[in-house]
Motif scaffolding. Structure first.
Motif, PDB file in Angstrom:
ATOM      1  N   SER A 287     -21.304 -40.750 -15.437  1.00 41.74           N
ATOM      2  CA  SER A 287     -20.555 -39.349 -16.034  1.00 41.74           C
ATOM      3  C   SER A 287     -21.571 -38.229 -15.812  1.00 41.74           C
ATOM      4  O   SER A 287     -21.174 -37.112 -16.420  1.00 41.74           O
ATOM      5  N   VAL A 288     -22.440 -38.277 -15.091  1.00 45.19           N
ATOM      6  CA  VAL A 288     -23.269 -37.083 -14.636  1.00 45.19           C
ATOM      7  C   VAL A 288     -23.037 -36.553 -13.408  1.00 45.19           C
ATOM      8  O   VAL A 288     -23.174 -37.425 -12.382  1.00 45.19           O
ATOM      9  N   SER A 289     -22.761 -35.242 -13.083  1.00 41.20           N
ATOM     10  CA  SER A 289     -22.427 -34.712 -11.775  1.00 41.20           C
ATOM     11  C   SER A 289     -23.722 -33.861 -11.381  1.00 41.20           C
ATOM     12  O   SER A 289     -24.063 -33.095 -12.123  1.00 41.20           O
ATOM     13  N   VAL A 290     -24.324 -34.483 -10.271  1.00 42.12           N
ATOM     14  CA  VAL A 290     -25.714 -33.765  -9.755  1.00 42.12           C
ATOM     15  C   VAL A 290     -25.206 -32.883  -8.714  1.00 42.12           C
ATOM     16  O   VAL A 290     -24.462 -33.022  -7.908  1.00 42.12           O
ATOM     17  N   GLY A 291     -25.862 -31.765  -8.859  1.00 41.28           N
ATOM     18  CA  GLY A 291     -25.643 -30.539  -7.829  1.00 41.28           C
ATOM     19  C   GLY A 291     -25.310 -29.044  -8.440  1.00 41.28           C
ATOM     20  O   GLY A 291     -25.971 -28.240  -8.177  1.00 41.28           O
ATOM     21  N   GLU A 292     -24.602 -29.093  -9.233  1.00 41.63           N
ATOM     22  CA  GLU A 292     -24.220 -27.837 -10.268  1.00 41.63           C
ATOM     23  C   GLU A 292     -24.293 -28.306 -11.570  1.00 41.63           C
ATOM     24  O   GLU A 292     -23.696 -29.223 -11.935  1.00 41.63           O
ATOM     25  N   PHE A 350     -27.308 -30.133 -13.155  1.00 40.43           N
ATOM     26  CA  PHE A 350     -26.367 -31.153 -13.372  1.00 40.43           C
ATOM     27  C   PHE A 350     -25.467 -30.762 -14.372  1.00 40.43           C
ATOM     28  O   PHE A 350     -25.828 -30.125 -15.237  1.00 40.43           O
ATOM     29  N   ALA A 351     -24.314 -31.419 -14.459  1.00 43.88           N
ATOM     30  CA  ALA A 351     -23.391 -31.552 -15.650  1.00 43.88           C
ATOM     31  C   ALA A 351     -22.999 -32.772 -16.222  1.00 43.88           C
ATOM     32  O   ALA A 351     -23.179 -33.700 -15.631  1.00 43.88           O
ATOM     33  N   ILE A 352     -22.701 -32.815 -17.613  1.00 43.72           N
ATOM     34  CA  ILE A 352     -22.273 -33.929 -18.200  1.00 43.72           C
ATOM     35  C   ILE A 352     -20.650 -33.823 -18.212  1.00 43.72           C
ATOM     36  O   ILE A 352     -20.282 -33.043 -19.002  1.00 43.72           O
ATOM     37  N   ASP A 353     -20.315 -34.883 -17.575  1.00 44.14           N
ATOM     38  CA  ASP A 353     -18.789 -34.905 -17.518  1.00 44.14           C
ATOM     39  C   ASP A 353     -17.884 -35.664 -18.645  1.00 44.14           C
ATOM     40  O   ASP A 353     -17.007 -35.153 -18.975  1.00 44.14           O
TER      41      ASP A 353
END
Length: 363
Positions: A287-292, A350-353
């Motif tokens: 659930s964590v998007s890495v990059g932005e 990173f963002a938390i989706d």
């Protein structure tokens, strides 16, 4: 009208000296349901299974099998069969004789027994193995024979105690698929006890999670993984990052939470948080998007897992967060293949989706 359950358990408890091995367990399994019972070693799951089989007598509680009282019945009088971790096939008997052993003890002989043995071997995909010596079988074939022997009597509930734990990974995965197929085709209720969360998740219609003698959560694999009740359940079924935070807004089943990492939205799971409440939030690695994204951290560890790479990120608040990235073919001496271009020490965003609020453990 409610259908009769294959198995019902109410208030089942068992102590050994001062140790409460099983504490007030309640459970229901429907007629053709595959229910997994998971938990760490020593949580009471095997003791529970043994009480259901009649091998241990409960201190308190009620057991009903097919709607009929069974608490005081001996094992041979219960409409159950059990498959243990350690297979016990009689070496002096053929496969067919092993499968038909229980029928012979019941006085079922001749063509009737032969037909039922053939049907059971057909069910487990061993239709031509009746004359074989058990010693000549592979591990997976022995497992199938044990299943055929347990199912030939058409029990209301089949109890399975870690039956696949001695198999290698490839064979274990093959047998997981076979177990589910056999359960569906037989229409028999299965209660599968294991510490292997992965096998329980792949086979079970529902899963009960045990901790310190109690069932602390029960639901479908999707419910328990996506909306776990507590941090313990989240950690046991796959692992997660845990944060504490304050609820700043609530909108239906969503809540805004302010943590040391920062603010983000979280699903309210099965609790009803209120504004100002301090809550526990769990975040799955996928659930964590890495990059932005709005958050930043430092890569502290990369672990190659084949089709993904596990990334441990040190966040600005001094904590760590687990994430997963897709594999990448790019490679340099300090940036290994599959690392998504990352290396230990890199600063990333990173963002938390998706995040989920869970109940505190003492609730």
């Amino acid at each position: 009208m409610t259908a009769t359950a294959a198995l019902e358990v109410e208030g089942l408890s068992k102590s050994f000296g001062d140790v409460a091995a099983v504490d007030d367990v309640h459970l229901r399994i429907d007629g053709s349901e595959f229910l997994g019972l998971v938990g760490p070693s020593g949580c009471g799951k095997t003791t529970t299974l043994r009480m259901l089989a009649g091998l241990e007598r409960p201190d308190t509680g009620v057991v009903r099998i097919g709607g009929k009282p069974a608490t005081d019945l001996p094992p041979r009088s219960r409409d159950t069969n059990i498959v243990f971790q350690d297979l016990v096939l009689f070496p002096h008997m053929s496969v067919a004789e092993n499968v038909g052993y229980g029928l012979a003890r019941q006085g079922i002989d001749g063509d009737r027994r032969r037909r039922r043995v053939e049907e059971a071997l057909e069910l487990v995909s061993l239709p031509s193995y009746g004359d074989r010596d058990p010693a000549a079988l592979s591990g997976g074939q022995k497992q199938r024979v044990a299943l055929a022997r347990a199912l030939v009597n058409d029990p209301t509930v089949l109890l399975l105690d870690e039956p696949l734990s001695s198999l290698d990974r490839a064979l274990r995965e093959e047998m997981q698929s076979e177990l589910k197929r056999i359960q569906r085709e037989s229409g028999t209720a299965f209660l599968y006890v294991t510490h292997d969360q992965e096998s329980a998740m792949s086979m079970s219609d529902r899963i009960g999670v045990m901790r310190e003698g109690r069932i602390v959560d029960i639901g479908t694999p999707e419910e328990l993984y996506g909306r776990p009740k507590t941090q313990f359940v989240a950690d046991f079924l796959g692992g997660a990052t845990t944060l504490r935070g304050d609820v700043t807004a609530v909108d239906g089943d969503r809540a805004a939470v302010e943590t040391a990492l920062g603010g983000f939205e979280a699903a309210a799971s099965r609790s009803d948080p209120s504004v100002g409440e301090t809550v526990t939030v769990v975040i799955r690695p996928e659930s964590v998007s890495v990059g932005e994204g709005p958050f930043s951290g430092t890569v502290r560890r990369l672990a190659y897992k084949g089709f993904y790479r596990q990334v441990t990120v040190e966040t600005g608040d001094g904590g760590t967060l687990a994430a997963r990235t897709a594999v990448d073919s790019r490679t340099t001496p300090d940036r290994p293949a599959g690392g998504g271009g990352m290396a230990t020490g890199d600063r990333i965003r990173f963002a938390i989706d998706r995040a989920v609020i869970v109940d505190d453990e003492d609730e």
